[in-house]
Design an enzyme around this catalytic site. Structure first.
Site, PDB file in Angstrom:
ATOM      1  N   HIS A   1     -16.622  36.910 -31.061  1.00  0.00           N
ATOM      2  CA  HIS A   1     -17.935  35.909 -31.604  1.00  0.00           C
ATOM      3  C   HIS A   1     -17.621  35.245 -33.174  1.00  0.00           C
ATOM      4  CE1 HIS A   1     -20.826  38.065 -28.664  1.00  0.00           C
ATOM      5  NE2 HIS A   1     -19.935  38.992 -29.155  1.00  0.00           N
TER       6      HIS A   1
ATOM      7  N   ASN B   1       0.989  -1.249  -0.025  1.00  0.00           N
ATOM      8  CA  ASN B   1       0.063   0.016  -0.039  1.00  0.00           C
ATOM      9  C   ASN B   1       0.726   1.213   0.190  1.00  0.00           C
ATOM     10  OD1 ASN B   1      -2.067  -2.017   0.207  1.00  0.00           O
ATOM     11  ND2 ASN B   1      -2.740  -1.303   2.006  1.00  0.00           N
TER      12      ASN B   1
ATOM     13  N   SER C   1      -5.780  12.292 -47.288  1.00  0.00           N
ATOM     14  CA  SER C   1      -6.881  11.594 -47.158  1.00  0.00           C
ATOM     15  C   SER C   1      -6.668  10.397 -48.022  1.00  0.00           C
ATOM     16  CB  SER C   1      -8.126  12.379 -47.805  1.00  0.00           C
ATOM     17  OG  SER C   1      -9.190  11.590 -48.208  1.00  0.00           O
TER      18      SER C   1
ATOM     19  N   LYS D   1      -6.563  16.607 -50.428  1.00  0.00           N
ATOM     20  CA  LYS D   1      -6.524  16.946 -49.155  1.00  0.00           C
ATOM     21  C   LYS D   1      -5.168  16.759 -48.458  1.00  0.00           C
ATOM     22  CE  LYS D   1      -9.532  17.957 -46.974  1.00  0.00           C
ATOM     23  NZ  LYS D   1     -10.507  17.204 -46.155  1.00  0.00           N
TER      24      LYS D   1
ATOM     25  N   GLU E   1      -5.707  18.364 -34.565  1.00  0.00           N
ATOM     26  CA  GLU E   1      -7.130  18.061 -34.162  1.00  0.00           C
ATOM     27  C   GLU E   1      -6.986  17.159 -32.896  1.00  0.00           C
ATOM     28  OE1 GLU E   1      -9.652  18.358 -38.285  1.00  0.00           O
ATOM     29  OE2 GLU E   1      -8.245  16.659 -38.037  1.00  0.00           O
TER      30      GLU E   1
HETATM   31  N1  ARG Z   1      -1.749  -3.086  -7.394  1.00  0.00           N
HETATM   32  C1  ARG Z   1      -2.216  -2.532  -6.129  1.00  0.00           C
HETATM   33  C2  ARG Z   1      -2.812  -1.169  -6.052  1.00  0.00           C
HETATM   34  O1  ARG Z   1      -2.530  -0.489  -7.059  1.00  0.00           O
HETATM   35  C3  ARG Z   1      -0.901  -2.646  -5.066  1.00  0.00           C
HETATM   36  C4  ARG Z   1      -1.353  -2.297  -3.719  1.00  0.00           C
HETATM   37  C5  ARG Z   1      -1.955  -3.896  -3.281  1.00  0.00           C
HETATM   38  N2  ARG Z   1      -2.382  -3.978  -1.879  1.00  0.00           N
HETATM   39  C6  ARG Z   1      -3.246  -4.817  -1.482  1.00  0.00           C
HETATM   40  N3  ARG Z   1      -3.349  -4.677  -0.403  1.00  0.00           N
HETATM   41  N4  ARG Z   1      -3.732  -5.612  -2.233  1.00  0.00           N
HETATM   42  O2  ARG Z   1      -3.319  -0.648  -5.480  1.00  0.00           O
END
Ligand code: ARG
Length: 428
Positions: free
Chosen positions: A158, A112, A280, A286, A293
């Site tokens: 405008h 995490n 084109s 063209k 774009e």
């Molecule tokens: N691929 C996961 C994400 O992007 C990584 C973290 C995973 N953590 C977990 N507790 N499963 O969040």
């Protein structure tokens, strides 16, 4: 999929479930991998400083991470669906290479905070890249504005011809805009520049981690202190980054719009370099402004990503796997945005102007406002002057665009363009 980090032995893993959980996540992690490696190196050094890894283990892991980094760059190591994610791949490589030393690398961290720090480093690099590209584009536009500062062209409101204006005024408007956008990219970078590593799963850990030392090694000026907030900032910081990108691409979109109009035969003020046009498949005559774009469309890619991320973020505190769904939109939008802005300098330097046509588009009626203001300067109440001029629009012919441009001395207008201010800002 080999070696799931969370395999405790015995749990049966359903193929389809695994595929759904992983999605294209491991492929997206390719963009984060170099940052994940750098952060892993710093984490390991930090573990060494608090005595959890011996000096020789730290050195061996650092060397193995360098090797993995080299192999990844040389495409000898391919990050693919053999691994659940980039984080697992790093640990798998270290364990394969070093055995027990590799098995220690995840001490005190969670995927995490590992994914957070990799994303944060990526975001920092993206904003640096955006700022640099915006400044390059602003420089190219300023050169063109300086070269044709007083080249007459109509000013429109405008989409109707309104008053005499100049190429310099038109283009310098985008210089100032892109400099503001570059400033926002820098401010946003400063705002997100806080290290989330060492917050583990979102609640810290029972170790005296050297968070400050790890942050310093990764070039973060400060820590993202609260572990819950670190997790809760995922997605929020992504939106801040994309907000900086969207401001830039809104300006790019407007410039692209101008160019698509001015290159049409109806205006024919500007001609794009051949290398920025396409043909084109059916119409031999063209030359299409496809690049312009797609530059115009780039904002939509970022806006879509913002919507996708914002829609995912309706979550309570803490980590949720939902957050993985913010990764793809961020990476795609950033990559596309950088590629778009990067094209601008060459496009701007290569375009040619039809100065005759621009000048010829300044028909005498465009001097009406000049005349009304002149009368007002002579003491005629402006509303009265306005009415008088409106009744004699065909009597405005004996003027030139150049005189009109020079006379517009209100600060910022053609008679006082102040391009040197922009030059100074660019050279800051
Ligand atoms: N691929 C996961 C994400 O992007 C990584 C973290 C995973 N953590 C977990 N507790 N499963 O969040």
């Amino acid at each position: 999929m080999s070696g799931l980090l969370w395999d405790k032995g015995g749990s049966a893993v359903d193929e389809r479930v695994q595929r759904f959980l992983a999605g294209d996540d491991v492929l997206l992690d390719r963009a984060l991998f170099p940052f994940d490696l750098a952060a892993s190196r710093a984490h390991v050094a930090g573990l060494g400083r608090i005595g959890l890894l011996a000096a020789d283990e730290v050195a061996a892991i650092a060397a193995a991470l360098d090797e993995l980094s080299d192999k990844f760059r040389a495409r000898e190591f391919v990050l693919d669906a053999r691994f659940e994610d980039g984080h697992s791949a790093i640990e798998a490589f270290l364990v394969g290479k070093l055995g027990d030393a590799g098995r220690k690398v995840h001490t005190g961290r969670s995927r995490n905070d590992q994914v957070l720090v990799a994303l944060r480093l990526h975001q920092r690099a993206s904003l640096e890249g955006l700022e640099a590209r915006l400044r390059d584009a602003a420089r190219a536009l300023l050169e063109r504005a300086e070269a044709d500062a007083m080249t007459p062209m109509p000013g429109y409101t405008h989409l109707q011809r309104a008053v005499p204006s100049s190429v310099g005024l038109w283009l310098a408007g985008f210089v100032e805009a892109l400099l503001d956008d570059a400033q926002l990219a820098r401010l946003t970078r400063g705002w997100i520049d806080r290290c989330p590593l060492g917050t583990a799963a979102g609640y810290g850990v029972n170790l005296p981690l050297d968070r400050a030392g790890v942050a310093a090694e990764l070039g973060f000026p400060s820590l993202q202190w609260n572990p819950v907030y670190a997790q809760n900032s995922r997605g929020k910081f992504e939106l801040a980054v994309l907000s900086a990108f969207s401001q830039a691409l809104l300006d790019v979109r407007r410039l692209a719009w101008d160019l698509s109009l001015y290159t049409s035969a109806e205006f024919a003020f500007v001609r794009l370099p051949d290398r920025h046009t396409t043909g084109s498949s059916i119409m031999p005559n063209k030359r299409n402004p496809d690049v312009v774009e797609l530059l115009r469309a780039a904002y939509g890619v970022v806006a879509g990503a913002q919507a996708e991320i914002a829609a995912t973020l309706s979550l309570p505190s803490g980590y949720h796997r939902d957050l993985q769904a913010t990764k793809g939109p961020l990476l795609r939008a950033v990559e596309h945005g950088l590629a778009a802005v990067e094209l601008l300098p060459d496009l701007v330097r290569g375009m040619t102007l039809d100065r005759e046509r621009m000048r010829a588009a300044i028909t005498p009626d465009l001097y009406a406002t000049d005349r009304a203001v002149e009368l007002a300067r002579e003491g005629v109440p402006f509303r009265e002057a306005y009415r008088r001029v409106a009744g004699q629009l065909d009597a405005l012919g004996d003027r030139t665009p150049e005189e009109s441009l020079r006379a517009r001395v209100s600060p910022g207008a053609t008679g006082d363009l102040g391009l040197e201010r922009l030059r100074a800002r660019l050279d800051e």
